[in-house]
Design a protein around this motif. Structure first.
Motif, PDB file in Angstrom:
ATOM      1  N   VAL A 204     133.439  27.198 116.182  1.00 42.18           N
ATOM      2  CA  VAL A 204     132.524  28.188 115.594  1.00 42.18           C
ATOM      3  C   VAL A 204     132.202  29.214 116.678  1.00 42.18           C
ATOM      4  N   ASP A 205     132.435  30.474 116.394  1.00 42.06           N
ATOM      5  CA  ASP A 205     132.347  31.529 117.400  1.00 42.06           C
ATOM      6  C   ASP A 205     131.342  32.596 116.966  1.00 42.06           C
ATOM      7  N   ILE A 206     130.299  32.787 117.762  1.00 41.67           N
ATOM      8  CA  ILE A 206     129.297  33.824 117.499  1.00 41.67           C
ATOM      9  C   ILE A 206     129.274  34.788 118.682  1.00 41.67           C
ATOM     10  N   ALA A 207     129.528  36.060 118.413  1.00 42.65           N
ATOM     11  CA  ALA A 207     129.353  37.105 119.425  1.00 42.65           C
ATOM     12  C   ALA A 207     127.991  37.762 119.215  1.00 42.65           C
ATOM     13  N   MET A 208     127.224  37.891 120.277  1.00 47.23           N
ATOM     14  CA  MET A 208     125.921  38.546 120.165  1.00 47.23           C
ATOM     15  C   MET A 208     126.089  39.970 119.625  1.00 47.23           C
ATOM     16  N   TYR A 209     127.111  40.669 120.094  1.00 47.43           N
ATOM     17  CA  TYR A 209     127.388  42.028 119.624  1.00 47.43           C
ATOM     18  C   TYR A 209     127.589  42.032 118.110  1.00 47.43           C
ATOM     19  N   ASP A 210     128.440  41.117 117.613  1.00 42.78           N
ATOM     20  CA  ASP A 210     128.728  41.058 116.182  1.00 42.78           C
ATOM     21  C   ASP A 210     127.462  40.782 115.378  1.00 42.78           C
ATOM     22  N   ALA A 211     126.668  39.838 115.870  1.00 45.77           N
ATOM     23  CA  ALA A 211     125.460  39.457 115.140  1.00 45.77           C
ATOM     24  C   ALA A 211     124.500  40.635 115.012  1.00 45.77           C
ATOM     25  N   VAL A 212     124.307  41.365 116.103  1.00 42.17           N
ATOM     26  CA  VAL A 212     123.376  42.496 116.067  1.00 42.17           C
ATOM     27  C   VAL A 212     123.934  43.639 115.236  1.00 42.17           C
ATOM     28  N   LEU A 213     125.252  43.840 115.276  1.00 44.61           N
ATOM     29  CA  LEU A 213     125.845  44.852 114.407  1.00 44.61           C
ATOM     30  C   LEU A 213     125.597  44.510 112.938  1.00 44.61           C
ATOM     31  N   SER A 214     125.718  43.236 112.580  1.00 39.71           N
ATOM     32  CA  SER A 214     125.445  42.843 111.195  1.00 39.71           C
ATOM     33  C   SER A 214     123.975  43.032 110.848  1.00 39.71           C
ATOM     34  N   LEU A 215     123.096  42.869 111.836  1.00 43.55           N
ATOM     35  CA  LEU A 215     121.673  43.099 111.633  1.00 43.55           C
ATOM     36  C   LEU A 215     121.392  44.583 111.386  1.00 43.55           C
ATOM     37  N   CYS A 216     122.199  45.444 111.970  1.00 40.80           N
ATOM     38  CA  CYS A 216     122.037  46.895 111.831  1.00 40.80           C
ATOM     39  C   CYS A 216     122.884  47.442 110.691  1.00 40.80           C
ATOM     40  N   GLU A 217     123.138  46.650 109.668  1.00 44.96           N
ATOM     41  CA  GLU A 217     124.093  47.001 108.623  1.00 44.96           C
ATOM     42  C   GLU A 217     123.858  48.381 108.014  1.00 44.96           C
ATOM     43  N   ARG A 218     122.622  48.838 107.981  1.00 42.99           N
ATOM     44  CA  ARG A 218     122.334  50.123 107.344  1.00 42.99           C
ATOM     45  C   ARG A 218     123.074  51.282 108.006  1.00 42.99           C
ATOM     46  N   ILE A 219     123.203  51.244 109.335  1.00 38.70           N
ATOM     47  CA  ILE A 219     123.838  52.377 110.007  1.00 38.70           C
ATOM     48  C   ILE A 219     125.321  52.482 109.654  1.00 38.70           C
ATOM     49  N   VAL A 220     125.936  51.351 109.321  1.00 41.07           N
ATOM     50  CA  VAL A 220     127.366  51.367 109.005  1.00 41.07           C
ATOM     51  C   VAL A 220     127.611  52.053 107.670  1.00 41.07           C
ATOM     52  N   TYR A 221     126.923  51.590 106.621  1.00 41.61           N
ATOM     53  CA  TYR A 221     127.176  52.226 105.324  1.00 41.61           C
ATOM     54  C   TYR A 221     126.637  53.653 105.288  1.00 41.61           C
ATOM     55  N   GLN A 222     125.539  53.913 106.008  1.00 43.83           N
ATOM     56  CA  GLN A 222     124.984  55.261 106.010  1.00 43.83           C
ATOM     57  C   GLN A 222     125.987  56.252 106.607  1.00 43.83           C
ATOM     58  N   HIS A 223     126.628  55.835 107.702  1.00 42.49           N
ATOM     59  CA  HIS A 223     127.626  56.703 108.333  1.00 42.49           C
ATOM     60  C   HIS A 223     128.871  56.822 107.461  1.00 42.49           C
ATOM     61  N   SER A 224     129.310  55.709 106.877  1.00 45.25           N
ATOM     62  CA  SER A 224     130.515  55.723 106.049  1.00 45.25           C
ATOM     63  C   SER A 224     130.338  56.547 104.785  1.00 45.25           C
ATOM     64  N   TYR A 225     129.192  56.400 104.133  1.00 47.84           N
ATOM     65  CA  TYR A 225     128.967  57.081 102.854  1.00 47.84           C
ATOM     66  C   TYR A 225     128.667  58.572 103.023  1.00 47.84           C
ATOM     67  N   THR A 226     127.960  58.916 104.105  1.00 52.99           N
ATOM     68  CA  THR A 226     127.474  60.297 104.228  1.00 52.99           C
ATOM     69  C   THR A 226     128.066  61.062 105.405  1.00 52.99           C
ATOM     70  N   GLY A 227     128.670  60.353 106.353  1.00 49.77           N
ATOM     71  CA  GLY A 227     129.152  61.017 107.551  1.00 49.77           C
ATOM     72  C   GLY A 227     128.069  61.249 108.585  1.00 49.77           C
TER      73      GLY A 227
END
Length: 365
Positions: A204-227
């Motif tokens: 079982v592999d957890i990257a701190m970077y990955d976990a925090v990116l998933s916590l910040c999920e809003r910035i991903v879709y916001q950038h993808s949907y609107t630029g």
């Protein structure tokens, strides 16, 4: 007698600092038998304090106590054959091994997952590292050490947390450690569940970077949907209104009523039915466009009232909460009724100390 849902699960805990120990603390709180293995020098968090005033022993402080409660401890020097041999005996009979060393450390010790799994095929081996383990995908940062602050910066939290002029501010709690630690516990429990049927463990592999990116999920879709590239906006929300921190006569309160019916109810309660009926503020989208006006209208009402008066008026009708300090939280009857304060003995101290409780509640175990 312990009757938690993980009673009977044996965990060997090689973790130190915060992310790993927080995850294994969750497992211990849920009933697992967690044996914390420390090097002769001890976990670095033992020396971090704070210590009770009368404690002169300084065996460990509040940092260590808070995230290592409920564990058993053993000292092993894994740089010696004897230490390695004893460690292998522990793992042979365990259900779970958790470690948060840098990439390659366990391999150099001859304790790689593949080696340990030969002796214990049902072993769930979990690792939490700054940038993950190469088994799951090799990061260009794989060899970089990481702490909460670094991960908050790299994975998105500080990119959207800060003052309106763009100055980044870290989040107060160590979420760059604690959220990965929480996902670590979830990953372990999931792998244990699967192993009940397959009889086989896994890595079982957890990257701190990955976990925090998933916590910040809003910035991903916001950038993808609107630029758009989300930036710090102080206490404002880019997609919701009202969603504000507002002044009171004795501090600050938060009000979140982006739902249109909640907004109208809020306007009634603060004596502004005209605002609730105004088509320019009728929907969340329109209020976001005019969020400064929304803030000003609410602040005009809150700024001449105390926190208690605001909560008395709005509580139960719209989402509202006072900004509280630790003393206020520890005096809150909610915290007592939910068993969220745990009293523990502390070596070298005559009085008990208090740490944060376990938010997972179960009806039977």
């Amino acid at each position: 007698m312990n009757n938690g849902p993980l009673t009977g699960v044996r965990v060997v805990d090689l973790t130190h600092a915060l992310a790993g120990p927080y995850g294994t603390m969750l497992l211990a709180d849920l009933g697992a038998d967690v044996v914390k293995v420390e090097a002769p020098a001890g976990d670095m968090s033992r020396r971090a304090g704070p210590y009770p005033p009368e404690d002169t022993t300084h065996v460990f402080g509040g940092y260590f106590q808070s995230i290592n409660r409920g564990k058993r401890s053993i000292v092993l020097d894994l740089k010696t054959p004897e230490g390695i041999s004893t460690f292998r005996e522990l793992v042979r009979d365990a259900d779970v091994l958790v470690e948060n060393f840098s990439v390659g450390v366990m391999e150099r010790l001859g304790l790689a997952y593949e080696s340990l799994a030969i002796d214990n095929p049902r072993l769930v081996y979990a690792a939490v590292r700054g940038f993950g383990d190469p088994r799951s995908g090799e990061s260009p940062y794989a060899a970089w050490p990481a702490f909460d602050l670094v991960v908050q910066a790299m994975a998105g939290i500080m990119g959207i947390t800060g003052t309106e002029d763009g100055r980044p501010i870290k989040v107060g709690p160590g979420v760059g450690d604690i959220f990965p630690g929480t996902l670590l516990a979830l990953g372990v429990v999931s792998a244990l569940y699967e192993a009940r049927g397959s009889g086989r463990g896994q890595f079982v592999d957890i990257a701190m970077y990955d976990a925090v990116l998933s916590l910040c999920e809003r910035i991903v879709y916001q950038h993808s949907y609107t630029g758009a590239v989300p930036v710090p906006e102080g206490n404002k929300h880019p997609l919701l209104s009202p969603f504000d921190v507002l002044p009171a006569t004795d501090g600050w309160v938060t009000i979140a009523a982006p739902n249109d019916s909640r907004w109208r109810r809020l306007c009634e309660l603060i004596g502004r039915p005209d605002l609730g009926a105004d088509p320019d503020f009728a929907t969340n989208v329109r209020r976001v466009e005019r969020r400064d006006d929304v803030f000003d209208a609410l602040a005009a009402w809150t700024s001449c009232r105390s926190k208690a008066e605001i909560l008395q008026c709005l509580g139960g009708s719209v989402p509202v909460g006072a900004v509280r300090d630790a003393a206020e939280i520890m005096a809150d009857p909610h915290v007592a009724s939910r068993d969220m304060l745990i009293e523990l003995e502390h070596p070298g101290a005559t009085n008990s100390v208090v740490v944060a409780g376990q938010p997972l509640k179960f009806s039977r175990t």
